[in-house]
Design a protein around this motif. Structure first.
Motif, PDB file in Angstrom:
ATOM      1  N   ALA A 224      41.507  46.292  56.832  1.00  0.00           N
ATOM      2  CA  ALA A 224      41.611  44.857  56.542  1.00  0.00           C
ATOM      3  C   ALA A 224      40.742  44.479  55.340  1.00  0.00           C
ATOM      4  O   ALA A 224      41.141  43.658  54.505  1.00  0.00           O
ATOM      5  CB  ALA A 224      41.209  44.041  57.766  1.00  0.00           C
ATOM      6  N   ILE A 225      39.548  45.084  55.244  1.00  0.00           N
ATOM      7  CA  ILE A 225      38.666  44.806  54.100  1.00  0.00           C
ATOM      8  C   ILE A 225      39.359  45.204  52.794  1.00  0.00           C
ATOM      9  O   ILE A 225      39.353  44.469  51.812  1.00  0.00           O
ATOM     10  CB  ILE A 225      37.309  45.553  54.221  1.00  0.00           C
ATOM     11  N   ILE A 226      39.990  46.391  52.805  1.00  0.00           N
ATOM     12  CA  ILE A 226      40.660  46.864  51.592  1.00  0.00           C
ATOM     13  C   ILE A 226      41.849  45.962  51.248  1.00  0.00           C
ATOM     14  O   ILE A 226      42.026  45.543  50.104  1.00  0.00           O
ATOM     15  CB  ILE A 226      41.161  48.332  51.750  1.00  0.00           C
ATOM     16  N   ILE A 227      42.661  45.632  52.270  1.00  0.00           N
ATOM     17  CA  ILE A 227      43.869  44.828  52.016  1.00  0.00           C
ATOM     18  C   ILE A 227      43.487  43.434  51.502  1.00  0.00           C
ATOM     19  O   ILE A 227      44.043  42.930  50.529  1.00  0.00           O
ATOM     20  CB  ILE A 227      44.745  44.714  53.292  1.00  0.00           C
ATOM     21  N   ALA A 228      42.508  42.812  52.172  1.00  0.00           N
ATOM     22  CA  ALA A 228      42.077  41.473  51.736  1.00  0.00           C
ATOM     23  C   ALA A 228      41.286  41.588  50.436  1.00  0.00           C
ATOM     24  O   ALA A 228      41.419  40.759  49.533  1.00  0.00           O
ATOM     25  CB  ALA A 228      41.229  40.821  52.823  1.00  0.00           C
ATOM     26  N   GLY A 229      40.482  42.637  50.342  1.00  0.00           N
ATOM     27  CA  GLY A 229      39.608  42.821  49.174  1.00  0.00           C
ATOM     28  C   GLY A 229      40.359  43.097  47.888  1.00  0.00           C
ATOM     29  O   GLY A 229      39.916  42.696  46.813  1.00  0.00           O
ATOM     30  N   MET A 230      41.510  43.773  47.989  1.00  0.00           N
ATOM     31  CA  MET A 230      42.256  44.063  46.766  1.00  0.00           C
ATOM     32  C   MET A 230      42.760  42.782  46.102  1.00  0.00           C
ATOM     33  O   MET A 230      42.931  42.725  44.894  1.00  0.00           O
ATOM     34  CB  MET A 230      43.446  45.002  47.043  1.00  0.00           C
ATOM     35  N   GLY A 231      42.977  41.748  46.913  1.00  0.00           N
ATOM     36  CA  GLY A 231      43.334  40.450  46.343  1.00  0.00           C
ATOM     37  C   GLY A 231      42.195  39.951  45.473  1.00  0.00           C
ATOM     38  O   GLY A 231      42.390  39.473  44.354  1.00  0.00           O
ATOM     39  N   PHE A 232      40.980  40.096  45.977  1.00  0.00           N
ATOM     40  CA  PHE A 232      39.800  39.648  45.231  1.00  0.00           C
ATOM     41  C   PHE A 232      39.512  40.505  44.018  1.00  0.00           C
ATOM     42  O   PHE A 232      39.048  40.022  42.993  1.00  0.00           O
ATOM     43  CB  PHE A 232      38.577  39.622  46.147  1.00  0.00           C
ATOM     44  N   PHE A 233      39.779  41.790  44.160  1.00  0.00           N
ATOM     45  CA  PHE A 233      39.657  42.719  43.039  1.00  0.00           C
ATOM     46  C   PHE A 233      40.548  42.208  41.900  1.00  0.00           C
ATOM     47  O   PHE A 233      40.133  42.082  40.753  1.00  0.00           O
ATOM     48  CB  PHE A 233      40.120  44.107  43.516  1.00  0.00           C
ATOM     49  N   THR A 234      41.796  41.878  42.259  1.00  0.00           N
ATOM     50  CA  THR A 234      42.762  41.383  41.273  1.00  0.00           C
ATOM     51  C   THR A 234      42.330  40.027  40.715  1.00  0.00           C
ATOM     52  O   THR A 234      42.421  39.781  39.509  1.00  0.00           O
ATOM     53  CB  THR A 234      44.156  41.237  41.929  1.00  0.00           C
ATOM     54  N   ASP A 235      41.849  39.139  41.616  1.00  0.00           N
ATOM     55  CA  ASP A 235      41.382  37.809  41.180  1.00  0.00           C
ATOM     56  C   ASP A 235      40.349  37.945  40.068  1.00  0.00           C
ATOM     57  O   ASP A 235      40.442  37.299  39.033  1.00  0.00           O
ATOM     58  CB  ASP A 235      40.671  37.065  42.325  1.00  0.00           C
ATOM     59  N   ALA A 236      39.333  38.773  40.344  1.00  0.00           N
ATOM     60  CA  ALA A 236      38.229  38.905  39.397  1.00  0.00           C
ATOM     61  C   ALA A 236      38.729  39.521  38.094  1.00  0.00           C
ATOM     62  O   ALA A 236      38.370  39.082  37.005  1.00  0.00           O
ATOM     63  CB  ALA A 236      37.121  39.763  39.998  1.00  0.00           C
ATOM     64  N   TYR A 237      39.566  40.541  38.226  1.00  0.00           N
ATOM     65  CA  TYR A 237      40.116  41.190  37.025  1.00  0.00           C
ATOM     66  C   TYR A 237      40.839  40.143  36.176  1.00  0.00           C
ATOM     67  O   TYR A 237      40.587  40.011  34.977  1.00  0.00           O
ATOM     68  CB  TYR A 237      41.082  42.313  37.425  1.00  0.00           C
ATOM     69  N   ASP A 238      41.728  39.380  36.822  1.00  0.00           N
ATOM     70  CA  ASP A 238      42.550  38.412  36.088  1.00  0.00           C
ATOM     71  C   ASP A 238      41.731  37.281  35.473  1.00  0.00           C
ATOM     72  O   ASP A 238      41.990  36.846  34.356  1.00  0.00           O
ATOM     73  CB  ASP A 238      43.614  37.800  37.020  1.00  0.00           C
ATOM     74  N   LEU A 239      40.743  36.779  36.226  1.00  0.00           N
ATOM     75  CA  LEU A 239      39.978  35.645  35.718  1.00  0.00           C
ATOM     76  C   LEU A 239      39.007  36.059  34.604  1.00  0.00           C
ATOM     77  O   LEU A 239      38.794  35.318  33.660  1.00  0.00           O
ATOM     78  CB  LEU A 239      39.190  34.961  36.846  1.00  0.00           C
ATOM     79  N   PHE A 240      38.421  37.247  34.746  1.00  0.00           N
ATOM     80  CA  PHE A 240      37.378  37.635  33.790  1.00  0.00           C
ATOM     81  C   PHE A 240      37.923  38.381  32.565  1.00  0.00           C
ATOM     82  O   PHE A 240      37.268  38.433  31.542  1.00  0.00           O
ATOM     83  CB  PHE A 240      36.286  38.460  34.472  1.00  0.00           C
ATOM     84  N   CYS A 241      39.131  38.974  32.678  1.00  0.00           N
ATOM     85  CA  CYS A 241      39.601  39.785  31.547  1.00  0.00           C
ATOM     86  C   CYS A 241      39.943  38.911  30.339  1.00  0.00           C
ATOM     87  O   CYS A 241      39.956  39.389  29.218  1.00  0.00           O
ATOM     88  CB  CYS A 241      40.781  40.666  31.934  1.00  0.00           C
ATOM     89  N   ILE A 242      40.156  37.608  30.564  1.00  0.00           N
ATOM     90  CA  ILE A 242      40.480  36.741  29.422  1.00  0.00           C
ATOM     91  C   ILE A 242      39.293  36.672  28.456  1.00  0.00           C
ATOM     92  O   ILE A 242      39.462  36.610  27.245  1.00  0.00           O
ATOM     93  CB  ILE A 242      40.923  35.324  29.885  1.00  0.00           C
ATOM     94  N   SER A 243      38.062  36.738  29.014  1.00  0.00           N
ATOM     95  CA  SER A 243      36.885  36.657  28.128  1.00  0.00           C
ATOM     96  C   SER A 243      36.760  37.902  27.246  1.00  0.00           C
ATOM     97  O   SER A 243      36.095  37.879  26.219  1.00  0.00           O
ATOM     98  CB  SER A 243      35.605  36.464  28.946  1.00  0.00           C
ATOM     99  N   LEU A 244      37.422  39.000  27.645  1.00  0.00           N
ATOM    100  CA  LEU A 244      37.378  40.218  26.833  1.00  0.00           C
ATOM    101  C   LEU A 244      38.296  40.098  25.618  1.00  0.00           C
ATOM    102  O   LEU A 244      38.104  40.785  24.619  1.00  0.00           O
ATOM    103  CB  LEU A 244      37.821  41.439  27.668  1.00  0.00           C
ATOM    104  N   VAL A 245      39.318  39.255  25.721  1.00  0.00           N
ATOM    105  CA  VAL A 245      40.319  39.229  24.641  1.00  0.00           C
ATOM    106  C   VAL A 245      40.361  37.920  23.845  1.00  0.00           C
ATOM    107  O   VAL A 245      41.133  37.808  22.910  1.00  0.00           O
ATOM    108  CB  VAL A 245      41.743  39.539  25.191  1.00  0.00           C
ATOM    109  N   THR A 246      39.510  36.935  24.187  1.00  0.00           N
ATOM    110  CA  THR A 246      39.584  35.657  23.445  1.00  0.00           C
ATOM    111  C   THR A 246      39.251  35.852  21.960  1.00  0.00           C
ATOM    112  O   THR A 246      39.883  35.252  21.101  1.00  0.00           O
ATOM    113  CB  THR A 246      38.656  34.578  24.048  1.00  0.00           C
ATOM    114  N   LYS A 247      38.274  36.689  21.656  1.00  0.00           N
ATOM    115  CA  LYS A 247      37.917  36.945  20.251  1.00  0.00           C
ATOM    116  C   LYS A 247      39.100  37.579  19.512  1.00  0.00           C
ATOM    117  O   LYS A 247      39.377  37.263  18.362  1.00  0.00           O
ATOM    118  CB  LYS A 247      36.717  37.897  20.172  1.00  0.00           C
ATOM    119  N   LEU A 248      39.781  38.486  20.205  1.00  0.00           N
ATOM    120  CA  LEU A 248      40.926  39.176  19.606  1.00  0.00           C
ATOM    121  C   LEU A 248      42.055  38.172  19.331  1.00  0.00           C
ATOM    122  O   LEU A 248      42.677  38.190  18.262  1.00  0.00           O
ATOM    123  CB  LEU A 248      41.416  40.289  20.543  1.00  0.00           C
TER     124      LEU A 248
END
Length: 523
Positions: A21-45
């Motif tokens: 259950a931790i993995i199944i629920a946690g992968m949603g959060f893994f994706t959330d963080a990836y999606d929300l934070f990856c924009i800061s990696l590419v704004t300069k580009l």
């Protein structure tokens, strides 16, 4: 029998299904963080590709309004999703809504990377549109993941399990950084380009347009991998027994996935009393008198925390430039810049963000939520003032390392502190029929704080001298004064923590008083 099902869950041994259950629920959060934070990696580009100005000394950057829109729409989407899906999770059940949020995240991640057009306006408009819907799906994941995990867990290790789901965020941020490093270095090796100061146009190769798109689209992979498993999870027993009032189904569902023994009691008095439980609504006097202060506590602490947490992220790029981790933009080509930014963010995540989350997982059921939250706010305040008061001292080159160490410690204590506990507590202290809604309200309040932090401080932290402020921005109060304001915000978070009860070691029904609501019991 209702109480027996829930007691069985409270005392169930920690078993394999809990970790699934931790993995199944946690992968949603893994994706959330990836999606929300990856924009800061590419704004300069994005700035270099779409906002290049011929003859300019520095590479193109996103204008303030575009930069605010790209970052802000995801926040607005998340806030709306938290409120809407939080409410829906209590109405339709956790499981039904859980799949919806995930599909929304998968589709929007792919669509963000496919943002149409070649001119700045069309690309940015479609990117903003899809990032709003991505945020909307991510928002739903907050109340649902927390509620599902709290309702599955036993009372001894519940805090650690909910915190572990949240801690997957750290890995998501890390994965975003690592993936950006891999992609940018691969493209850099295959499509070499001179630095901006040597050849302004040639420094951004046409293939760079693929880099940001690939980085954004990869977010769909972890989410789609867990979709099948999310659909296989049964509805939580607490929702089925207490909200849907079907204790037999709750018992059957639980015995399918977990080794729990449910002993049926002879007495029906309890059942009758439960049937006559006084049912009050969310906007009623009863809710206000029983849980009003608790909701104010969880919402306000999350609000103050996110102001501090998200404004810290803003200082990152300036700090990295100041200490020389990221050289001046004109000395690099576009792909090199993505590589350097990703490397710096990955280092911070590795050294302070990820360890902070797991410290919470390790200690939350030993120390308790209340003490960890107070401690976190206390140290964040101390370190903010330690950065702000002697700010001039830190601006000298020889003191940069000390600045980064203290800056990292504020991150560490945000994560080994209120960033994790504000997520855990609302999933524990409210009755099951409002649990998802109240978590949604608390987390949406946090996102409101994130907007204040991300946008308010973008303007506040500008130099007091207009001529030295970033292009397009008015004069602000300067970084030093901004840090002092953040210190005060942390003090407010510390004080509001006293409104929130300790949930360590108690069953969910005991904390929320769900069994004390019984009236007209036949004796």
């Amino acid at each position: 029998m209702g109480r027996e099902v829930l007691n069985a869950l409270d005392v169930a041994k920690t078993q394999w299904y809990h970790f699934t259950a931790i993995i199944i629920a946690g992968m949603g959060f893994f994706t959330d963080a990836y999606d929300l934070f990856c924009i800061s990696l590419v704004t300069k580009l994005l700035g270099r590709i779409y906002y290049h100005v011929d003859g300019a000394q520095k590479p193109g950057t996103l204008p303030p309004n575009v930069s605010a829109a790209v970052n802000g729409v995801a926040f607005i989407g998340t806030l709306s999703g938290q409120l809407f899906f939080g409410w829906l999770g209590d109405k339709l059940g956790r499981k039904k809504v859980y799949g919806m949020t995930l599909m929304l995240m998968v589709i929007s991640s792919i669509a963000s990377g496919l943002s149409l057009g070649h001119d700045a306006k069309t690309v940015m408009t479609t990117l903003c549109f899809f990032r709003f819907w991505l945020g909307f799906g991510i928002g739903g994941d907050y109340p649902l993941s927390a509620t599902i995990m709290s309702e599955y867990a036993n009372k001894k290790t519940r805090g650690a399990f909910i915190a572990a789901v949240f801690a997957m965020q750290g890995f998501g941020i890390l994965a975003g950084g690592v993936f950006a490093i891999i992609i940018s270095s691969t493209f850099k090796a295959n499509f070499g380009a001179p630095a901006y100061e040597v050849d302004p146009l040639g420094s951004t190769v046409p293939q760079a347009d693929y880099v940001w798109r690939i980085i954004l689209m990869v977010g769909a992979i972890p989410a789609s991998l867990t979709y099948y498993w999310r659909m296989k999870m049964p509805e939580t027993a607490r929702y089925t027994a207490l909200v849907a009032k079907n204790t037999e189904k709750a018992a059957a569902d639980m015995s399918k996935v977990m080794q729990v023994e449910i002993i049926e009691s002879e007495s029906r008095k309890e059942e009758e009393a439960q049937g006559k439980r006084k049912s009050y609504g969310l906007f009623s006097k009863e809710f206000l008198s029983l849980h009003g202060l608790h909701l104010l506590g969880t919402a306000s602490t999350w609000f103050f925390l996110d102001i501090a947490f998200y404004s810290q992220n803003l200082f990152q790029k300036d700090i990295f430039s100041a200490i020389g981790w990221i050289p001046p933009a004109k000395t690099m080509n576009a792909l090199e810049e993505v590589f350097k930014i990703a490397k710096a963010q990955t280092l911070i995540a590795l050294c302070s963000t990820v360890p902070g989350y797991w410290f919470t997982v390790a200690f939350i059921d030993k120390i308790g939520r209340f003490k960890i939250q107070l401690m976190g706010f206390f140290f964040m305040t101390v370190f903010m003032f330690a950065l702000a008061i002697p700010y001039d001292h830190w601006t000298h080159k020889e003191n940069y390392i000390g600045f980064v160490v203290i800056y990292s410690l504020t991150f560490f204590f945000a994560n080994f502190g209120p960033n994790a506990t504000t997520f855990v507590v609302p999933a524990e202290i409210f009755p099951s029929r409002f649990r998802s809604t109240c978590h949604g309200i608390s987390s949406a309040s946090g996102k409101l704080g994130a907007m204040v932090g991300a946008f308010g401080f973008l303007y506040l932290a500008q130099n007091q001298d207009r001529s030295k402020a970033d292009a397009g921005y008015p004069a602000g109060i300067g970084v030093r004064n901004s840090l002092l304001v953040l210190g005060v915000v942390n003090i407010l978070g510390f004080l509001c923590t006293f409104l929130v009860p300790e949930a360590k070691g108690k069953s969910l029904e005991e904390i929320s008083g769900e069994y004390e609501e019984e009236v007209e019991t036949k004796v």
